[in-house]
Motif scaffolding. Structure first.
Motif, short mmCIF file in Angstrom:
data_model
loop_
_atom_site.label_atom_id
_atom_site.label_comp_id
_atom_site.label_asym_id
_atom_site.label_seq_id
_atom_site.Cartn_x
_atom_site.Cartn_y
_atom_site.Cartn_z
N SER A 8 0.84 -1.20 0.00
CA SER A 8 0.00 0.00 0.00
C SER A 8 0.86 1.24 0.00
CB SER A 8 -0.90 0.03 1.24
OG SER A 8 -1.77 -1.06 1.26
N GLN A 9 0.34 2.27 -0.63
CA GLN A 9 0.95 3.59 -0.58
C GLN A 9 -0.15 4.61 -0.37
OE1 GLN A 9 3.84 4.95 -3.36
NE2 GLN A 9 4.88 2.98 -3.50
N GLU A 10 0.21 5.70 0.29
CA GLU A 10 -0.75 6.75 0.59
C GLU A 10 -0.28 8.08 0.03
OE1 GLU A 10 -1.25 6.86 4.81
OE2 GLU A 10 -2.11 4.85 4.88
N THR A 12 -1.78 12.51 0.01
CA THR A 12 -2.81 13.48 0.38
C THR A 12 -2.88 14.55 -0.71
OG1 THR A 12 -1.26 14.86 1.61
CG2 THR A 12 -2.44 13.15 2.84
N GLN A 41 -7.25 12.23 2.06
CA GLN A 41 -6.23 11.20 2.22
C GLN A 41 -6.61 10.01 1.35
OE1 GLN A 41 -6.45 10.49 6.45
NE2 GLN A 41 -4.86 11.98 6.87
N CYS A 43 -5.43 6.03 0.14
CA CYS A 43 -4.60 4.84 0.33
C CYS A 43 -4.94 3.85 -0.78
CB CYS A 43 -4.84 4.20 1.69
SG CYS A 43 -3.80 2.73 1.97
N SER A 45 -4.02 0.05 -2.40
CA SER A 45 -3.41 -1.26 -2.14
C SER A 45 -3.42 -2.11 -3.39
CB SER A 45 -4.18 -2.00 -1.04
OG SER A 45 -4.12 -1.29 0.17
N THR A 112 -8.96 3.72 -0.99
CA THR A 112 -9.70 4.35 0.09
C THR A 112 -9.47 5.85 0.02
OG1 THR A 112 -9.39 2.41 1.49
CG2 THR A 112 -10.04 4.46 2.59
#
Length: 118
Positions: A8-10, A12, A41, A43, A45, A112
């Motif tokens: 996963s990477q996030e 903003t 935000q 996320c 995956s 997400t």
């Protein structure tokens, strides 16, 4: 293919938008019909079995590059003006991001989008 392995990477972004406001049945909130902004935000995956040679589910650098391009497009934008985001709910933003990523990352498992600000 099992999707037991996930990376996963996030990221903003900050953007402005407006929504429909009060519906014909009286539900909704007129505040959302006015132009306003949020910090979002995201996320993402990607799932799958690690490649036997590289050990990767996906190239993390390629994922970061794709997410940076998406962030650049969304950050400090008026979301309603972006094709496909004319009604930019969290759900539609997630679907829009998934549509951008799916061709490159077949193992895309989850997107997400959260809006921690009011």
């Amino acid at each position: 293919m099992s999707d037991g392995m996930r990376i996963s990477q996030e990221f903003t972004f900050d953007a402005a938008h407006k929504l429909g406001g009060v519906q014909a049945d009286g539900s909704g909130d007129a505040r959302y019909a006015r132009l306003h902004g949020h910090s979002f935000q995201v996320c993402v995956s990607i799932a799958g079995e690690p490649d036997p040679e590289t050990g990767w589910v996906a190239d993390f650098g390629a994922v970061r590059e794709a997410l940076d391009a998406i962030r650049t497009e969304l950050d400090h934008a008026y979301l309603n003006e972006i094709a496909g985001l004319e009604t930019p709910t969290l759900e539609r933003i997630a679907l829009w991001i998934a549509g951008r990523l799916k061709p490159q990352f077949k193992g895309l498992a989850n997107v997400t989008v959260a809006r921690p600000s009011n």
